[in-house]
Design an enzyme around this catalytic site. Structure first.
Site, PDB file in Angstrom:
ATOM      1  N   LYS A 192       0.846  -1.206   0.000  1.00  0.00           N
ATOM      2  CA  LYS A 192       0.000   0.000   0.000  1.00  0.00           C
ATOM      3  C   LYS A 192       0.879   1.252   0.000  1.00  0.00           C
ATOM      4  O   LYS A 192       0.463   2.307  -0.503  1.00  0.00           O
ATOM      5  CB  LYS A 192      -0.979  -0.026   1.168  1.00  0.00           C
ATOM      6  N   ASN A 236       4.501   8.651   1.989  1.00  0.00           N
ATOM      7  CA  ASN A 236       4.655   8.006   0.685  1.00  0.00           C
ATOM      8  C   ASN A 236       3.993   8.829  -0.417  1.00  0.00           C
ATOM      9  O   ASN A 236       4.566   9.030  -1.491  1.00  0.00           O
ATOM     10  CB  ASN A 236       4.087   6.590   0.729  1.00  0.00           C
ATOM     11  N   ASP A 274      -6.358   0.817   4.073  1.00  0.00           N
ATOM     12  CA  ASP A 274      -5.362   1.820   4.456  1.00  0.00           C
ATOM     13  C   ASP A 274      -5.159   2.860   3.356  1.00  0.00           C
ATOM     14  O   ASP A 274      -4.299   3.730   3.468  1.00  0.00           O
ATOM     15  CB  ASP A 274      -4.029   1.129   4.753  1.00  0.00           C
TER      16      ASP A 274
END
Length: 318
Positions: free
Chosen positions: A185, A249, A237
């Site tokens: 993710k 990120n 998430d």
């Protein structure tokens, strides 16, 4: 329960705050030369949260390992060295909880695999995964997370003792899928940031849909349950990773395509290397993860890579 948290960064310090809030006796460990630990020792604050006086701050690893449960929250690429250090101190019959998301970049190994092959003393291992940002939790915004382990007894013990009105925990049922999904993710988060940086945020819906399907295929190929990709470890998430202003990120991806520096840790930049190693071993096509790798490491133009994704052969959605 007596619990030690190893790692005094943003997430580790929150865990210490949270577990103290739920009634546990908590120690927070940081290395003696850590600027973050020095700041906590001086002010008990880090600019995001304030630690209650009941939380003991320690810089002696032996002391930290006296607790029954050891929660580890450090950058994923440092886990092998930490596990080797712990192994030398030989604390037996402890439960180690990995509250971190990633894969070893050079080997593609999951974090529990690293612990199992490095920590040779009797122990139990679990993972604590799922959505949420420190700033939001500390402000009182609740969320759901998952705890998984090979041991049903360990899962039950941790879920029962860690749950509160702030975090609702679920019992994980697929350690492989949960670990791979959690690491992946962050890669999708980088891709989302790249879309933001290119002014293509409307493509995030497609990114989430196809990204989840891509990771589901990888999880299945690695022997896990593909449905885990649609759970809290991965799809659950996405809001915190693909959209949030707090997502390192996502911000890394946005800054990267704009040619701007970003100094915070973006775990997805390491995880993508490990994910592609797993894809190679399992003969699994991962076009989105490969695209992120090509932009970050092969220095290909992000717009060119997106055009390549759109020019791939047409196929059924499922």
């Amino acid at each position: 329960m007596k619990i030690s948290v190893i790692g005094c960064g943003r997430w580790g310090s929150f865990i210490a705050w949270y577990l103290n809030r739920t009634g546990h006796e908590v120690m927070l460990y940081g290395r003696q030369d850590s600027s973050r630990m020095k700041q906590f020792q001086q002010t008990r604050e880090n600019g995001i949260i304030r630690l209650d006086n009941e939380i003991e701050l320690v810089t002696d690893m032996k002391q930290a390992l006296l607790s029954e449960v050891i929660v580890i929250s450090i950058p994923s690429q440092g886990l092998r060295a930490l596990a080797a250090e712990i192994n030398q101190l030989a604390p037996e019959n402890k439960t180690f909880v990995l509250c971190m998301k990633g894969l070893e970049a050079e080997t593609g190994k999951r974090l529990t695999e690293i612990v199992e092959e490095t920590l040779l003393i009797p122990h139990e291992t679990a993972v604590w995964l799922g959505p949420g940002h420190v700033q939001e939790f500390y402000a009182g915004t609740p969320n759901c997370m998952v705890i998984d382990s090979k041991s049903e007894a360990v899962k039950a013990k941790l879920v029962d003792s860690f749950s509160s009105d702030l975090i609702r925990f679920y019992y994980g049922q697929d350690l492989i899928g949960n670990e791979i999904g959690a690491a992946a993710k962050n890669v999708i988060g980088i891709a989302a940031g790249m879309l933001d940086g290119l002014g293509l945020s409307s493509l995030k819906g497609a990114l989430m849909s196809r990204g989840t399907r891509e990771i589901a295929r990888l999880i299945k190929a690695m022997g896990g349950n593909e449905l885990s990709a649609y759970g809290l470890c991965h799809l659950g998430d996405y809001e915190a990773t693909v959209f949030s202003k707090f997502s390192h990120n996502r911000m890394f991806g946005e800054k990267f395509v704009k040619g701007e520096p970003y100094t915070q840790l973006a775990e997805g930049a390491f995880a993508v290397k490990g994910i592609l190693l797993l894809a190679e071993k399992s003969y699994c096509a991962l076009p989105i993860c490969s695209a992120v790798y090509d932009v970050v490491y092969e220095k290909q133009e992000a717009k060119t890579i997106i055009n390549k994704l759109f020019s791939r052969s047409i196929k059924n959605e499922f």
